[in-house]
Design a protein around this motif. Structure first.
Motif, PDB file in Angstrom:
ATOM      1  N   ASN A  30     -19.321   1.499  -4.346  1.00 12.53           N
ATOM      2  CA  ASN A  30     -19.131   1.427  -2.900  1.00 12.53           C
ATOM      3  C   ASN A  30     -17.965   2.299  -2.443  1.00 12.53           C
ATOM      4  O   ASN A  30     -17.979   2.822  -1.328  1.00 12.53           O
ATOM      5  CB  ASN A  30     -18.913  -0.018  -2.469  1.00 12.53           C
ATOM      6  N   LEU A  31     -16.954   2.504  -3.282  1.00 10.55           N
ATOM      7  CA  LEU A  31     -15.844   3.388  -2.937  1.00 10.55           C
ATOM      8  C   LEU A  31     -16.338   4.816  -2.717  1.00 10.55           C
ATOM      9  O   LEU A  31     -15.862   5.522  -1.820  1.00 10.55           O
ATOM     10  CB  LEU A  31     -14.781   3.366  -4.034  1.00 10.55           C
ATOM     11  N   VAL A  32     -17.297   5.254  -3.523  1.00  8.58           N
ATOM     12  CA  VAL A  32     -17.854   6.597  -3.368  1.00  8.58           C
ATOM     13  C   VAL A  32     -18.798   6.647  -2.169  1.00  8.58           C
ATOM     14  O   VAL A  32     -18.819   7.631  -1.429  1.00  8.58           O
ATOM     15  CB  VAL A  32     -18.573   7.034  -4.663  1.00  8.58           C
ATOM     16  N   ALA A  33     -19.556   5.573  -1.949  1.00 13.88           N
ATOM     17  CA  ALA A  33     -20.475   5.547  -0.808  1.00 13.88           C
ATOM     18  C   ALA A  33     -19.712   5.594   0.514  1.00 13.88           C
ATOM     19  O   ALA A  33     -20.197   6.178   1.486  1.00 13.88           O
ATOM     20  CB  ALA A  33     -21.348   4.300  -0.872  1.00 13.88           C
ATOM     21  N   GLN A  34     -18.513   5.028   0.550  1.00  9.75           N
ATOM     22  CA  GLN A  34     -17.706   5.061   1.771  1.00  9.75           C
ATOM     23  C   GLN A  34     -17.311   6.482   2.146  1.00  9.75           C
ATOM     24  O   GLN A  34     -17.102   6.771   3.317  1.00  9.75           O
ATOM     25  CB  GLN A  34     -16.444   4.224   1.601  1.00  9.75           C
ATOM     26  N   LEU A  35     -17.186   7.357   1.162  1.00  3.68           N
ATOM     27  CA  LEU A  35     -16.799   8.739   1.436  1.00  3.68           C
ATOM     28  C   LEU A  35     -17.817   9.474   2.296  1.00  3.68           C
ATOM     29  O   LEU A  35     -17.451  10.356   3.069  1.00  3.68           O
ATOM     30  CB  LEU A  35     -16.628   9.521   0.121  1.00  3.68           C
ATOM     31  N   ILE A  36     -19.105   9.132   2.154  1.00  6.94           N
ATOM     32  CA  ILE A  36     -20.148   9.936   2.793  1.00  6.94           C
ATOM     33  C   ILE A  36     -20.749   9.301   4.037  1.00  6.94           C
ATOM     34  O   ILE A  36     -21.476   9.963   4.762  1.00  6.94           O
ATOM     35  CB  ILE A  36     -21.270  10.275   1.793  1.00  6.94           C
ATOM     36  N   ARG A  37     -20.451   8.041   4.313  1.00  8.78           N
ATOM     37  CA  ARG A  37     -21.046   7.380   5.481  1.00  8.78           C
ATOM     38  C   ARG A  37     -20.625   8.073   6.768  1.00  8.78           C
ATOM     39  O   ARG A  37     -19.442   8.298   7.001  1.00  8.78           O
ATOM     40  CB  ARG A  37     -20.617   5.918   5.549  1.00  8.78           C
ATOM     41  N   GLY A  38     -21.621   8.417   7.612  1.00 10.10           N
ATOM     42  CA  GLY A  38     -21.349   9.013   8.911  1.00 10.10           C
ATOM     43  C   GLY A  38     -21.042  10.494   8.892  1.00 10.10           C
ATOM     44  O   GLY A  38     -20.826  11.101   9.936  1.00 10.10           O
ATOM     45  N   LYS A  39     -21.027  11.128   7.733  1.00  8.27           N
ATOM     46  CA  LYS A  39     -20.709  12.551   7.628  1.00  8.27           C
ATOM     47  C   LYS A  39     -21.979  13.396   7.765  1.00  8.27           C
ATOM     48  O   LYS A  39     -23.089  12.907   7.591  1.00  8.27           O
ATOM     49  CB  LYS A  39     -20.074  12.847   6.264  1.00  8.27           C
ATOM     50  N   LYS A  40     -21.792  14.684   8.075  1.00 13.49           N
ATOM     51  CA  LYS A  40     -22.925  15.606   8.034  1.00 13.49           C
ATOM     52  C   LYS A  40     -23.388  15.706   6.586  1.00 13.49           C
ATOM     53  O   LYS A  40     -22.587  15.597   5.657  1.00 13.49           O
ATOM     54  CB  LYS A  40     -22.516  16.983   8.547  1.00 13.49           C
ATOM     55  N   ALA A  41     -24.666  15.945   6.379  1.00 15.65           N
ATOM     56  CA  ALA A  41     -25.227  15.927   5.026  1.00 15.65           C
ATOM     57  C   ALA A  41     -24.609  17.001   4.134  1.00 15.65           C
ATOM     58  O   ALA A  41     -24.255  16.727   2.988  1.00 15.65           O
ATOM     59  CB  ALA A  41     -26.741  16.092   5.087  1.00 15.65           C
ATOM     60  N   ASP A  42     -24.462  18.220   4.654  1.00 13.75           N
ATOM     61  CA  ASP A  42     -23.902  19.282   3.812  1.00 13.75           C
ATOM     62  C   ASP A  42     -22.427  19.022   3.495  1.00 13.75           C
ATOM     63  O   ASP A  42     -21.959  19.290   2.389  1.00 13.75           O
ATOM     64  CB  ASP A  42     -24.096  20.651   4.456  1.00 13.75           C
ATOM     65  N   GLN A  43     -21.685  18.450   4.451  1.00 12.24           N
ATOM     66  CA  GLN A  43     -20.291  18.098   4.217  1.00 12.24           C
ATOM     67  C   GLN A  43     -20.191  16.999   3.161  1.00 12.24           C
ATOM     68  O   GLN A  43     -19.312  17.027   2.297  1.00 12.24           O
ATOM     69  CB  GLN A  43     -19.647  17.654   5.523  1.00 12.24           C
ATOM     70  N   ALA A  44     -21.101  16.032   3.205  1.00 11.13           N
ATOM     71  CA  ALA A  44     -21.097  14.940   2.233  1.00 11.13           C
ATOM     72  C   ALA A  44     -21.392  15.450   0.822  1.00 11.13           C
ATOM     73  O   ALA A  44     -20.790  15.002  -0.151  1.00 11.13           O
ATOM     74  CB  ALA A  44     -22.115  13.880   2.635  1.00 11.13           C
ATOM     75  N   VAL A  45     -22.315  16.415   0.709  1.00 12.59           N
ATOM     76  CA  VAL A  45     -22.624  16.996  -0.601  1.00 12.59           C
ATOM     77  C   VAL A  45     -21.392  17.674  -1.176  1.00 12.59           C
ATOM     78  O   VAL A  45     -21.076  17.523  -2.366  1.00 12.59           O
ATOM     79  CB  VAL A  45     -23.810  17.988  -0.497  1.00 12.59           C
ATOM     80  N   HIS A  46     -20.666  18.419  -0.344  1.00  6.81           N
ATOM     81  CA  HIS A  46     -19.456  19.103  -0.823  1.00  6.81           C
ATOM     82  C   HIS A  46     -18.384  18.099  -1.228  1.00  6.81           C
ATOM     83  O   HIS A  46     -17.681  18.307  -2.220  1.00  6.81           O
ATOM     84  CB  HIS A  46     -18.916  20.046   0.251  1.00  6.81           C
ATOM     85  N   MET A  47     -18.244  17.012  -0.476  1.00  7.94           N
ATOM     86  CA  MET A  47     -17.251  16.000  -0.836  1.00  7.94           C
ATOM     87  C   MET A  47     -17.569  15.373  -2.192  1.00  7.94           C
ATOM     88  O   MET A  47     -16.669  15.137  -3.002  1.00  7.94           O
ATOM     89  CB  MET A  47     -17.187  14.913   0.237  1.00  7.94           C
ATOM     90  N   LEU A  48     -18.841  15.120  -2.439  1.00  6.07           N
ATOM     91  CA  LEU A  48     -19.231  14.523  -3.718  1.00  6.07           C
ATOM     92  C   LEU A  48     -19.094  15.516  -4.864  1.00  6.07           C
ATOM     93  O   LEU A  48     -18.774  15.141  -5.991  1.00  6.07           O
ATOM     94  CB  LEU A  48     -20.668  14.007  -3.639  1.00  6.07           C
ATOM     95  N   GLN A  49     -19.348  16.788  -4.575  1.00  8.64           N
ATOM     96  CA  GLN A  49     -19.270  17.806  -5.616  1.00  8.64           C
ATOM     97  C   GLN A  49     -17.853  17.921  -6.180  1.00  8.64           C
ATOM     98  O   GLN A  49     -17.667  18.138  -7.367  1.00  8.64           O
ATOM     99  CB  GLN A  49     -19.722  19.153  -5.050  1.00  8.64           C
TER     100      GLN A  49
END
Length: 136
Positions: A30-49
């Protein structure tokens, strides 16, 4: 004679992907899922990368699958997608033990988790508001 086709649980401008039985506790996932909630999809991919968390690689695969589902199955524009939901839940738990002193045993719990990612293409008016909000 089969049963009638089930209604689609999502709107026409949404797509989802699920990751089942990921070998991590749901609290850590859930800590990682919180990073991407509400973000643009391409921005979320870069954050996870570039995330230091081990499980971010698996979450990135699920997010990319949701983006591919939106593009190929529902004809949505990839550049306009946002992560609407990213929710986590527990799955099975493996229970093991380790031998301790005086003939006792210590319990080891190895949890698994599930993650579901929903991407959403907002309507034109809502998209203009989101871009103005990001610019501010």
């Amino acid at each position: 004679m089969g049963k009638p086709k089930a209604k689609r649980p999502l709107a026409d401008n949404e797509a989802l992907a699920k990751g089942n039985r990921l070998r991590i506790s749901w609290q850590k996932l859930n800590l990682v899922a919180q990073l991407i909630r509400g973000k643009k999809a391409d921005q979320a991919v870069h954050m996870l990368q570039f995330s230091a968390k081990r499980i971010a690689r698996d979450v990135k695969k699920v997010l990319e699958s949701a983006i591919a589902n939106a593009e190929n199955n529902h004809g949505l524009d990839v550049d306009k997608l946002y992560v609407k939901e990213a929710f986590v839940g527990p799955a099975l738990v493996m229970k093991r033990f380790v031998a301790k002193s005086k003939g006792r045993a210590g319990k080891i719990i190895k949890p698994f988790s599930n993650i579901t990612v929903v991407v959403h293409e907002p309507p034109a008016k809502a998209e203009a508001k989101m871009q103005a909000k990001e610019a501010a």
